[in-house]
Design a protein around this motif. Sequence first.
Motif, PDB file in Angstrom:
ATOM      1  N   ASN A  26       6.775 -15.832 -16.583  1.00  0.00           N
ATOM      2  CA  ASN A  26       6.672 -14.926 -15.449  1.00  0.00           C
ATOM      3  C   ASN A  26       7.245 -13.559 -15.774  1.00  0.00           C
ATOM      4  N   VAL A  27       6.811 -12.577 -14.999  1.00  0.00           N
ATOM      5  CA  VAL A  27       7.362 -11.228 -15.119  1.00  0.00           C
ATOM      6  C   VAL A  27       7.848 -10.795 -13.740  1.00  0.00           C
ATOM      7  N   LEU A  28       8.985 -10.120 -13.715  1.00  0.00           N
ATOM      8  CA  LEU A  28       9.609  -9.699 -12.460  1.00  0.00           C
ATOM      9  C   LEU A  28       9.128  -8.294 -12.098  1.00  0.00           C
ATOM     10  N   LEU A  29       8.528  -8.167 -10.916  1.00  0.00           N
ATOM     11  CA  LEU A  29       7.983  -6.897 -10.459  1.00  0.00           C
ATOM     12  C   LEU A  29       8.579  -6.501  -9.117  1.00  0.00           C
ATOM     13  N   ILE A  30       8.536  -5.206  -8.826  1.00  0.00           N
ATOM     14  CA  ILE A  30       9.029  -4.711  -7.541  1.00  0.00           C
ATOM     15  C   ILE A  30       7.883  -4.118  -6.737  1.00  0.00           C
ATOM     16  N   ASN A  31       7.996  -4.239  -5.423  1.00  0.00           N
ATOM     17  CA  ASN A  31       6.965  -3.726  -4.536  1.00  0.00           C
ATOM     18  C   ASN A  31       7.067  -2.203  -4.412  1.00  0.00           C
ATOM     19  N   ARG A  32       5.941  -1.529  -4.662  1.00  0.00           N
ATOM     20  CA  ARG A  32       5.860  -0.077  -4.494  1.00  0.00           C
ATOM     21  C   ARG A  32       5.092   0.183  -3.205  1.00  0.00           C
ATOM     22  N   TYR A  33       5.803   0.695  -2.200  1.00  0.00           N
ATOM     23  CA  TYR A  33       5.213   0.800  -0.866  1.00  0.00           C
ATOM     24  C   TYR A  33       5.471   2.188  -0.288  1.00  0.00           C
ATOM     25  N   LEU A  34       4.402   2.782   0.273  1.00  0.00           N
ATOM     26  CA  LEU A  34       4.533   4.118   0.860  1.00  0.00           C
ATOM     27  C   LEU A  34       3.597   4.256   2.049  1.00  0.00           C
ATOM     28  N   GLU A  35       4.160   4.715   3.171  1.00  0.00           N
ATOM     29  CA  GLU A  35       3.364   4.989   4.371  1.00  0.00           C
ATOM     30  C   GLU A  35       3.254   6.490   4.588  1.00  0.00           C
ATOM     31  N   SER A  36       2.158   6.912   5.232  1.00  0.00           N
ATOM     32  CA  SER A  36       1.992   8.312   5.601  1.00  0.00           C
ATOM     33  C   SER A  36       2.996   8.667   6.697  1.00  0.00           C
ATOM     34  N   LYS A  37       3.650   9.799   6.568  1.00  0.00           N
ATOM     35  CA  LYS A  37       4.619  10.233   7.579  1.00  0.00           C
ATOM     36  C   LYS A  37       3.940  10.625   8.884  1.00  0.00           C
ATOM     37  N   ASP A  38       2.689  11.014   8.791  1.00  0.00           N
ATOM     38  CA  ASP A  38       1.980  11.488   9.978  1.00  0.00           C
ATOM     39  C   ASP A  38       1.322  10.363  10.773  1.00  0.00           C
ATOM     40  N   ASN A 128      17.747  -9.275  -3.033  1.00  0.00           N
ATOM     41  CA  ASN A 128      17.341  -8.143  -3.858  1.00  0.00           C
ATOM     42  C   ASN A 128      16.746  -7.051  -2.981  1.00  0.00           C
ATOM     43  N   THR A 129      17.309  -5.861  -3.047  1.00  0.00           N
ATOM     44  CA  THR A 129      16.883  -4.757  -2.183  1.00  0.00           C
ATOM     45  C   THR A 129      15.596  -4.090  -2.653  1.00  0.00           C
ATOM     46  N   HIS A 130      15.100  -4.476  -3.833  1.00  0.00           N
ATOM     47  CA  HIS A 130      13.884  -3.860  -4.377  1.00  0.00           C
ATOM     48  C   HIS A 130      12.638  -4.693  -4.071  1.00  0.00           C
ATOM     49  N   TYR A 131      12.806  -5.750  -3.261  1.00  0.00           N
ATOM     50  CA  TYR A 131      11.684  -6.646  -2.934  1.00  0.00           C
ATOM     51  C   TYR A 131      11.042  -7.169  -4.223  1.00  0.00           C
ATOM     52  N   ALA A 132      11.904  -7.623  -5.101  1.00  0.00           N
ATOM     53  CA  ALA A 132      11.449  -8.129  -6.396  1.00  0.00           C
ATOM     54  C   ALA A 132      10.846  -9.518  -6.239  1.00  0.00           C
ATOM     55  N   LYS A 133       9.880  -9.809  -7.109  1.00  0.00           N
ATOM     56  CA  LYS A 133       9.209 -11.104  -7.053  1.00  0.00           C
ATOM     57  C   LYS A 133       8.718 -11.488  -8.442  1.00  0.00           C
ATOM     58  N   TRP A 134       8.841 -12.781  -8.757  1.00  0.00           N
ATOM     59  CA  TRP A 134       8.311 -13.293 -10.017  1.00  0.00           C
ATOM     60  C   TRP A 134       6.809 -13.536  -9.882  1.00  0.00           C
ATOM     61  N   PHE A 135       6.057 -13.130 -10.909  1.00  0.00           N
ATOM     62  CA  PHE A 135       4.623 -13.398 -10.954  1.00  0.00           C
ATOM     63  C   PHE A 135       4.273 -14.033 -12.294  1.00  0.00           C
ATOM     64  N   PRO A 136       3.468 -15.114 -12.284  1.00  0.00           N
ATOM     65  CA  PRO A 136       2.991 -15.666 -13.550  1.00  0.00           C
ATOM     66  C   PRO A 136       2.202 -14.611 -14.312  1.00  0.00           C
ATOM     67  N   LEU A 137       2.367 -14.595 -15.610  1.00  0.00           N
ATOM     68  CA  LEU A 137       1.709 -13.587 -16.436  1.00  0.00           C
ATOM     69  C   LEU A 137       0.196 -13.638 -16.285  1.00  0.00           C
ATOM     70  N   LYS A 138      -0.339 -14.807 -15.978  1.00  0.00           N
ATOM     71  CA  LYS A 138      -1.789 -14.950 -15.837  1.00  0.00           C
ATOM     72  C   LYS A 138      -2.267 -14.702 -14.411  1.00  0.00           C
ATOM     73  N   GLN A 139      -1.346 -14.415 -13.496  1.00  0.00           N
ATOM     74  CA  GLN A 139      -1.730 -14.191 -12.095  1.00  0.00           C
ATOM     75  C   GLN A 139      -1.005 -12.953 -11.548  1.00  0.00           C
ATOM     76  N   LEU A 140      -1.181 -11.850 -12.223  1.00  0.00           N
ATOM     77  CA  LEU A 140      -0.503 -10.630 -11.818  1.00  0.00           C
ATOM     78  C   LEU A 140      -1.194 -10.008 -10.609  1.00  0.00           C
ATOM     79  N   PRO A 141      -0.428  -9.366  -9.732  1.00  0.00           N
ATOM     80  CA  PRO A 141      -1.016  -8.690  -8.571  1.00  0.00           C
ATOM     81  C   PRO A 141      -1.562  -7.323  -8.978  1.00  0.00           C
TER      82      PRO A 141
END
Length: 245
Positions: A26-38, A128-141
């Motif tokens: 598995n590889v540990l990834l963090i969620n990259r999230y951004l909303e429009s301010k408007d 974890n404050t970075h919303y980290a999650k393990w993902f299998p190398l063969k099932q990456l988001p």
Amino acid sequence: MKPKKIPNISVDCVVFGFDTTTKSLNVLLINRYLESKDSNDILVDDYVLTGYHVYEDETLDESASRVLKEFTGLTNQYKKQFKAFGNPDRLTNPKDLVWIKSEAFNSRTITIAYYFLINTEDIDLENNTHYAKWFPLKQLPEIGFDHKEIIKEAHEDLKVKCLSEPIVFELLPDKFTINDVQDLYESILEIKIDNRNFRRKLINKKYIVPLNEKQVGVSKKPAQLYMFSKDVYEKIYQKNYLISI
């Protein structure tokens, strides 16, 4: 005084872990999230590696270790610098450009990539404050930037490295079964290994130490537990090296 960052040089860290239940690398990834301010529309919602700019007063290794500690709380983990990524187009995906603008990053950033080998049990994802999650190398988001390419390159380097050094034990608990080791090699190398030959060869390694313990809490017949002795390995390696001269 706040450290001054180098605006166009960063480190990115591929954090590998092994799930002994699913038998997946598995590889540990963090969620990259951004909303429009408007409008509160979702502009970016994907996953990336952890990384950050290099500070002016630190080495690349120190920068990578700092990023890992901030991300996982862990220190003194196995790490390897394996490649630099500097393609002029590496950050030009529309979502990447939106993110770069919001974070005031330099769009022409060169990153130095490292991979770390972690025992998954050592990481607390619940807090974890970075919303980290393990993902299998063969099932990456869906992955941002050029981080999918970085992960692929890290995996290729790990394949080679694990055949010359016993680094796989960095991914296992202190106590493991022979099947755990075989499952891990198969997951990394993406091959099937003959069970009998592998078991015989591994048990004969002096640095694989049998313990007077067996698995607990398993439904099947509990297997013998072993540990890896780094001290024994280093003595054998040193001895063999001297002989080869």
